[in-house]
Design a protein around this motif. Structure first.
Motif, PDB file in Angstrom:
ATOM      1  N   HIS A  93       0.951  -1.106  -0.106  1.00  0.00           N
ATOM      2  CA  HIS A  93       0.151   0.088   0.039  1.00  0.00           C
ATOM      3  C   HIS A  93       0.952   1.269   0.101  1.00  0.00           C
ATOM      4  CE1 HIS A  93      -3.630  -2.065   0.132  1.00  0.00           C
ATOM      5  NE2 HIS A  93      -3.618  -2.810   1.155  1.00  0.00           N
ATOM      6  N   GLU A  94       1.935   1.228   0.501  1.00  0.00           N
ATOM      7  CA  GLU A  94       3.010   2.283   0.508  1.00  0.00           C
ATOM      8  C   GLU A  94       3.260   2.776  -1.044  1.00  0.00           C
ATOM      9  OE1 GLU A  94       6.620   2.056   2.833  1.00  0.00           O
ATOM     10  OE2 GLU A  94       5.504   1.756   4.783  1.00  0.00           O
ATOM     11  N   ARG A  99       1.619   1.725  -3.784  1.00  0.00           N
ATOM     12  CA  ARG A  99       0.500   1.760  -4.635  1.00  0.00           C
ATOM     13  C   ARG A  99      -0.941   2.125  -3.931  1.00  0.00           C
ATOM     14  NH1 ARG A  99       1.714   0.212 -10.110  1.00  0.00           N
ATOM     15  NH2 ARG A  99      -0.372   0.560 -10.727  1.00  0.00           N
ATOM     16  N   ASP A 100      -1.594   3.130  -4.267  1.00  0.00           N
ATOM     17  CA  ASP A 100      -2.958   3.470  -3.780  1.00  0.00           C
ATOM     18  C   ASP A 100      -4.246   2.922  -4.663  1.00  0.00           C
ATOM     19  OD1 ASP A 100      -2.818   5.254  -5.461  1.00  0.00           O
ATOM     20  OD2 ASP A 100      -2.775   6.897  -4.433  1.00  0.00           O
ATOM     21  N   ASP A 101      -3.653   2.174  -5.839  1.00  0.00           N
ATOM     22  CA  ASP A 101      -4.759   1.759  -6.625  1.00  0.00           C
ATOM     23  C   ASP A 101      -5.060   0.402  -6.756  1.00  0.00           C
ATOM     24  OD1 ASP A 101      -2.385   1.518  -7.944  1.00  0.00           O
ATOM     25  OD2 ASP A 101      -2.867   1.996  -9.771  1.00  0.00           O
TER      26      ASP A 101
END
Ligand SMILES: NC(=O)C1=CN([C@@H]2O[C@H](COP(=O)(O)OP(=O)(O)OC[C@H]3O[C@@H](n4cnc5c(N)ncnc54)[C@H](OP(=O)(O)O)[C@@H]3O)[C@@H](O)[C@H]2O)C=CC1
Ligand SMILES: CC(=O)C(=O)O
Ligand SMILES: [Mg+2]
Length: 414
Positions: A296-297, A299-301
């Motif tokens: 998650h750090e 990629r936020d997609d």
């Protein structure tokens, strides 16, 4: 020692060593009871079964009993640590059979020299059980073992790491693709691992529409491609005619990453190469190919799943094996075929899209769960799963002519 490690060890040691025990279902309080349970009364069902083997379903625990059998050659992602070390996992599977599907289950860990010896051992005890769940047996031997046992046994034989994993992965993947707005026919898939779970997952995704030539499978030597000359039969099915050789090569622009290999094999910088709105199932247990917080750090997609209970989106065969065996045993299916597997995928998918019962929220320690990036697949403790999956599987067994009981009762699993 970490708090969690000590807690896990204590859980297994207390109140008595291990996680399962055997309970009696009939009275055994006095001489009259014993005269029925043992000598002389036990002779009567013996004679019935000798005359008709099917009577075993009527007079013994066979029809509600699954054996969990391993040789400990691929214990989770921990590797080949031998039969005895696999016992906590196998007892764990027995616990899950009982907790989620009311099936009695016993673990059997087999020491053997040759694959043939393992097959003979299992085939020779198979009639004791209603079904056999093979577990944590490494590739490529697992393929021959399952194939031979299916040929030789009259009860369902199911290698959980292949088919249980594939069913749950397919259900989660189709849901995740729907949420990310991608079609399975179009996506580029990277599969890290080329063993039991990998081969079965990719074959089922192909049945669901994935294109074989858009799949890149990797083993310890990198990408499996047509110019490699050391491929086993099952790896050869995924040999891609490509110049790509490394994980970085195939991850560049990929839509889907499935990890069924080992811990920490997907570096965050490689994840950042993926296409927009990627899907990452890092399913190695207990340690995934990439930790969700790291993923998650960068990629936020993405949609992220692991095999673990302590993160959102648990893609784990626990969502399948208790229920598929429940359905198979209840119609005394002679096999678990593709129709039954597809029925399980569809049932699992449809439950994910319905409102989640309050008791699941409480057990998950979460305020709400709605179909979306953080909830692509039901939680194992969802009480709807048993009835929904077992009914679908049992009906598929009836419709595809592998059931020996042709009708489910109206109040089935009510
Ligand atoms: N979440 C879930 O429900 C499930 C998860 N799994 C997980 O999947 C993993 C594999 O299990 P399973 O298929 O049964 O085991 P197998 O032993 O059959 O296969 C393991 C595969 O992983 C590959 N592999 C191991 N280390 C590496 C590495 N460093 N780089 C590339 N490939 C590697 C092996 O490569 P090679 O062929 O070269 O040896 C092999 O192809 C385990 O971590 C297990 O926990 C499995 C079943 C269910
Ligand atoms: C979940 C499971 O069966 C495994 O990791 O091997
Ligand atoms: Mg396993």
């Amino acid at each position: 020692m970490s708090d969690f490690r000590q807690k896990a060890l204590d859980y297994h040691q207390f109140p008595s060593p291990g996680k399962i025990s055997v309970e009696l279902t009939t009275p055994a309080a006095n001489v009259d009871d014993l005269a029925l349970a043992y000598s002389p009364g036990v002779a009567e069902p013996v004679k019935e079964i000798a005359a008709d083997p099917n009577a075993a379903y009527k007079y013994t625990a066979k029809g509600n009993m699954v054996a969990v059998i391993s040789n400990g050659t691929a214990i989770l992602g921990l590797g080949n640590l031998g039969p005895l070390a696999s016992k906590p996992v196998m007892e764990g599977k027995a616990l899950l059979f009982k907790r989620f599907a009311g099936l009695d289950s016993i673990d059997i860990e087999v020491k053997h020299r040759t694959t043939e010896e393992f097959i003979n051992t299992v085939a020779n005890i198979a009639d004791t059980f209603g079904g056999i769940n093979l577990e944590d047996i490494k590739a490529p031997e697992c393929f021959e073992i399952e194939k031979e046992l299916i040929k030789r046994c009259k009860i369902p034989i199911f290698h959980d790491d292949q088919h249980g994993t594939a069913i749950v992965t397919a259900a989660g993947m189709l849901n995740a693709l729907e949420i990310q707005g991608k079609r399975i026919e179009d996506v580029r898939i990277v599969c890290m691992g080329a063993g039991a779970a990998a081969v079965a997952c990719m074959e089922l995704l192909i049945k669901c529409g994935a294109q074989r030539e858009r799949i890149y499978m990797l083993d310890r030597q990198g990408v499996i491609h047509t110019r490699r000359d050391n491929l086993t039969e099952h790896k050869a099915l995924f040999a891609n005619n490509t110049d790509k050789r490394t994980l970085e090569d195939v991850m560049d622009g990929a839509d889907v990453f499935l990890g069924v290999s080992g811990p920490d094999l997907l570096p965050p910088e490689t994840l950042s190469l993926m296409a927009q709105n990627p899907i990452v199932f890092a399913c190695s247990n207990p340690d995934p190919e990439i930790k969700p917080e790291l993923a998650h750090e960068v990629r936020d997609d993405l949609i992220m799943a692991t095999g673990r209970s302590d993160y959102p989106n648990q893609v784990n065969n626990v969502l399948c094996f208790p229920f598929i065996f429940r359905g198979a045993l209840d119609v005394r299916a002679t096999a678990i075929n593709d129709e039954m597997k597809v029925a399980a995928v569809n049932a699992l998918r449809s439950v994910s899209k319905e409102p989640v019962p309050e008791e699941v929220l409480v057990a998950s320690n979460i305020a709400s769960l709605t179909f979306g990036r953080e909830y692509i697949i039901p939680k194992p403790m969802d009480p709807r799963l048993c009835k929904r999956i077992a009914t679908a599987v049992a009906q598929a067994a009836i419709d595809s002519n592998v059931a020996q009981i042709e009708q489910l009762p109206d109040d089935y699993l009510a």
